[in-house]
Design a protein around this motif. Structure first.
Motif, PDB file in Angstrom:
ATOM      1  N   ASP A   1     -46.523  -7.161  25.849  1.00 47.01           N
ATOM      2  CA  ASP A   1     -46.764  -7.874  26.255  1.00 47.01           C
ATOM      3  C   ASP A   1     -45.590  -9.088  26.605  1.00 47.01           C
ATOM      4  O   ASP A   1     -45.603  -9.369  27.252  1.00 47.01           O
ATOM      5  N   HIS A   2     -44.631  -8.595  26.037  1.00 47.75           N
ATOM      6  CA  HIS A   2     -43.273  -9.567  25.859  1.00 47.75           C
ATOM      7  C   HIS A   2     -42.928  -9.306  27.433  1.00 47.75           C
ATOM      8  O   HIS A   2     -42.128  -9.647  28.183  1.00 47.75           O
ATOM      9  N   THR A   3     -42.889  -7.443  27.832  1.00 46.50           N
ATOM     10  CA  THR A   3     -42.009  -7.427  29.083  1.00 46.50           C
ATOM     11  C   THR A   3     -43.320  -8.192  30.288  1.00 46.50           C
ATOM     12  O   THR A   3     -43.134  -8.874  31.655  1.00 46.50           O
ATOM     13  N   PHE A   4     -44.228  -7.927  30.070  1.00 49.46           N
ATOM     14  CA  PHE A   4     -45.444  -7.974  30.682  1.00 49.46           C
ATOM     15  C   PHE A   4     -44.915  -9.393  31.726  1.00 49.46           C
ATOM     16  O   PHE A   4     -45.038 -10.051  32.184  1.00 49.46           O
ATOM     17  N   VAL A   5     -45.149 -10.567  30.376  1.00 49.80           N
ATOM     18  CA  VAL A   5     -44.645 -12.494  30.484  1.00 49.80           C
ATOM     19  C   VAL A   5     -43.512 -11.820  31.011  1.00 49.80           C
ATOM     20  O   VAL A   5     -43.638 -13.056  32.142  1.00 49.80           O
ATOM     21  N   ALA A   6     -42.627 -11.497  30.058  1.00 56.91           N
ATOM     22  CA  ALA A   6     -41.309 -12.351  30.942  1.00 56.91           C
ATOM     23  C   ALA A   6     -41.454 -11.707  32.906  1.00 56.91           C
ATOM     24  O   ALA A   6     -40.449 -12.698  33.497  1.00 56.91           O
ATOM     25  N   ALA A   7     -41.377 -10.335  32.961  1.00 56.30           N
ATOM     26  CA  ALA A   7     -41.518  -9.256  34.522  1.00 56.30           C
ATOM     27  C   ALA A   7     -42.225 -11.011  35.139  1.00 56.30           C
ATOM     28  O   ALA A   7     -41.808 -10.779  36.222  1.00 56.30           O
ATOM     29  N   PHE A   8     -43.701 -11.125  34.922  1.00 58.43           N
ATOM     30  CA  PHE A   8     -44.465 -12.054  35.649  1.00 58.43           C
ATOM     31  C   PHE A   8     -43.738 -13.301  36.344  1.00 58.43           C
ATOM     32  O   PHE A   8     -43.492 -13.766  36.879  1.00 58.43           O
TER      33      PHE A   8
ATOM     34  N   PRO B   1     -34.682  -9.482  43.352  1.00 58.14           N
ATOM     35  CA  PRO B   1     -34.306 -10.491  42.442  1.00 58.14           C
ATOM     36  C   PRO B   1     -34.837 -11.188  41.165  1.00 58.14           C
ATOM     37  O   PRO B   1     -34.185 -11.948  40.131  1.00 58.14           O
ATOM     38  N   ALA B   2     -36.154 -10.975  40.709  1.00 53.80           N
ATOM     39  CA  ALA B   2     -37.061 -11.078  39.953  1.00 53.80           C
ATOM     40  C   ALA B   2     -35.849 -10.717  38.149  1.00 53.80           C
ATOM     41  O   ALA B   2     -35.918 -11.081  37.054  1.00 53.80           O
ATOM     42  N   LEU B   3     -35.715  -9.281  38.524  1.00 52.13           N
ATOM     43  CA  LEU B   3     -35.546  -8.169  37.999  1.00 52.13           C
ATOM     44  C   LEU B   3     -34.112  -8.593  37.523  1.00 52.13           C
ATOM     45  O   LEU B   3     -33.603  -8.084  36.392  1.00 52.13           O
ATOM     46  N   ARG B   4     -32.996  -9.200  38.364  1.00 45.31           N
ATOM     47  CA  ARG B   4     -31.814  -9.252  38.363  1.00 45.31           C
ATOM     48  C   ARG B   4     -31.355  -9.980  37.652  1.00 45.31           C
ATOM     49  O   ARG B   4     -30.275  -9.864  36.000  1.00 45.31           O
ATOM     50  N   SER B   5     -32.275 -11.026  36.794  1.00 42.37           N
ATOM     51  CA  SER B   5     -31.779 -12.840  36.392  1.00 42.37           C
ATOM     52  C   SER B   5     -32.567 -11.871  34.335  1.00 42.37           C
ATOM     53  O   SER B   5     -32.020 -12.077  33.470  1.00 42.37           O
ATOM     54  N   SER B   6     -33.370 -11.069  34.302  1.00 46.56           N
ATOM     55  CA  SER B   6     -33.542  -9.897  33.732  1.00 46.56           C
ATOM     56  C   SER B   6     -32.029  -9.043  32.495  1.00 46.56           C
ATOM     57  O   SER B   6     -30.879  -8.831  32.894  1.00 46.56           O
ATOM     58  N   ASP B   7     -32.268  -9.287  31.292  1.00 40.96           N
ATOM     59  CA  ASP B   7     -31.577  -8.185  30.281  1.00 40.96           C
ATOM     60  C   ASP B   7     -31.282  -7.626  30.380  1.00 40.96           C
ATOM     61  O   ASP B   7     -32.773  -6.793  31.520  1.00 40.96           O
ATOM     62  N   ASP B   8     -30.995  -6.391  29.584  1.00 36.62           N
ATOM     63  CA  ASP B   8     -30.497  -4.891  30.141  1.00 36.62           C
ATOM     64  C   ASP B   8     -31.613  -3.668  30.356  1.00 36.62           C
ATOM     65  O   ASP B   8     -32.512  -3.228  30.755  1.00 36.62           O
ATOM     66  N   ARG B   9     -32.295  -4.021  28.998  1.00 32.75           N
ATOM     67  CA  ARG B   9     -33.084  -3.472  28.801  1.00 32.75           C
ATOM     68  C   ARG B   9     -34.500  -3.730  29.458  1.00 32.75           C
ATOM     69  O   ARG B   9     -35.571  -2.924  29.790  1.00 32.75           O
ATOM     70  N   MET B  10     -35.120  -4.973  29.813  1.00 31.10           N
ATOM     71  CA  MET B  10     -36.092  -5.759  30.486  1.00 31.10           C
ATOM     72  C   MET B  10     -35.669  -5.054  31.790  1.00 31.10           C
ATOM     73  O   MET B  10     -36.516  -4.266  32.103  1.00 31.10           O
TER      74      MET B  10
END
Lengths: 190, 165
Positions: A41-48, B32-41
């Motif tokens: 859920d965390h990855t889903f919400v953050a990624a979307f 670009p969306a992934l760029r703003s996330s932390d390393d594990r994300m």
């Protein structure tokens, strides 16, 4: 540029942007949503959330989502008269199909996106599963599949319009023939 | 003959348009969306998308685009007016560049990132990301320009085909 060349340019830009935007919807249908579906859920919400923020940029809007609408509408307007007429039905079909896509986007997908964004930073959401549930992945995905099909159909109409447009252009005169003679005989034989 | 030429050219433009939209969306939206996330994300997100991308729809487009473009170009050789042929041939060459970049840059990088395993168990996710991201993104830009160029060439081929028939 002659009006013929302007028409060619706008028609090509409309087809280009329609191809790009339909490819984007199709990518969400076959890769992004199935890929995110399998994440927690965390990855889903953050990624979307971050994809939703990132897609609202001038390159994507002009080169894709809005560009397809603007250039297709412009192409319709430029073919209303004279020798543009054979192309017109295909352009109108593409425009109608894409207007439905834009309607679905603002009627279904954007409100769901906004709700998910309003939930805020996923690190601070108490009940991530509930937020994901409320976003309604199934509904979003289903309507996105509809957008993929309709925009691909619009893209197909524009591809056909390009061929029809080519037919209205004067063929290049062959070396061993009088250009105008060959053109009129071709026209008559059609 | 004209029917076969037109049909393959139309299908090639279809497949190429979707491939262009595919790479364009990766470069304008996904990365670009992934760029703003932390390393594990970043690693978790990319791994999930990379696993999902090996689906029949994508493979049909990725392989179908060059095949259809190549066949269309060969068939167009039969036209007296060679304009459509040259545009289709240019589209084919540009897509060969896309396949070459994918095979030599992106597929090895993707495999390396998958091999790093569950991001929660990676000791140094920043290092894993470091080896991956900038090179992937840079070459993806090149790939995107080439595939959009290839798509544009096929659209010009369609106009020339219409003019000659």
């Amino acid at each position: 540029m002659t009006s013929e060349r302007w028409r060619s340019a706008v028609l090509i830009l409309a087809t280009l942007t329609m191809g790009l935007v339909s490819g984007a919807f199709v990518l969400y249908s076959h890769t992004v949503m199935p890929g995110l579906h399998d994440t927690d859920d965390h990855t889903f919400v953050a990624a979307f959330q971050s994809m939703d923020k990132a897609i609202i940029n001038p390159v994507f809007m002009l080169g894709g989502f809005l560009g397809a609408l603007i250039f297709t509408a412009l192409a319709v307007a430029m073919h209303l008269r004279g020798d543009g007429r054979p192309v017109l039905p295909w352009l109108i079909a593409a425009l109608v199909l894409y207007v439905i896509v834009v309607g679905i986007t603002f009627g279904v997908n954007v409100p769901l996106n906004d709700d998910l964004k309003a939930a805020g930073d996923p690190d601070h959401i108490a009940d991530l599963a509930a937020v994901r549930d409320q976003f309604n992945e199934t509904k979003w995905t289903w309507w996105n599949d509809v957008r993929s099909v309709l925009s691909t159909a619009a893209f197909g109409c524009l591809i056909w319009a390009l061929i029809e447009h080519g037919r209205t252009l004067r063929p290049m005169p062959r070396a061993n023939e009088q250009g105008s003679a060959s053109w009129s005989s071709r026209k008559a034989s059609r | 003959m004209e029917f076969a030429q037109g049909l393959t050219l139309i299908l090639a433009a279809f497949a190429m348009g979707h491939m262009a939209g595919f790479f364009y969306t990766w470069s304008q939206n996904v990365m670009p969306a992934l760029r703003s996330s932390d390393d594990r994300m970043f690693i978790a997100g990319f791994q999930a998308l990379d696993r999902a991308v090996m689906n029949p729809w994508f493979m049909a487009g990725f392989v179908g685009a060059p095949l259809l473009t190549g066949v269309a170009a060969l068939l167009l050789l039969g036209q007296d007016d060679r304009s459509a042929f040259w545009w289709a041939a240019a589209a084919f060459v540009l897509y060969v560049v896309v396949v070459g970049i994918t095979r030599s840059v992106h597929l090895p990088l993707n495999a390396e990132l998958q091999a790093a395993g569950d991001p929660d168990r990676i000791a140094d996710p920043a290092a894993v990301r470091e080896r991956f991201e900038s090179r992937w993104v840079r070459w993806n830009m090149v790939r995107t320009v080439a595939v959009v160029g290839s798509f544009g060439c096929l659209l010009l081929a369609l106009v020339q085909f219409g003019r000659a028939t």
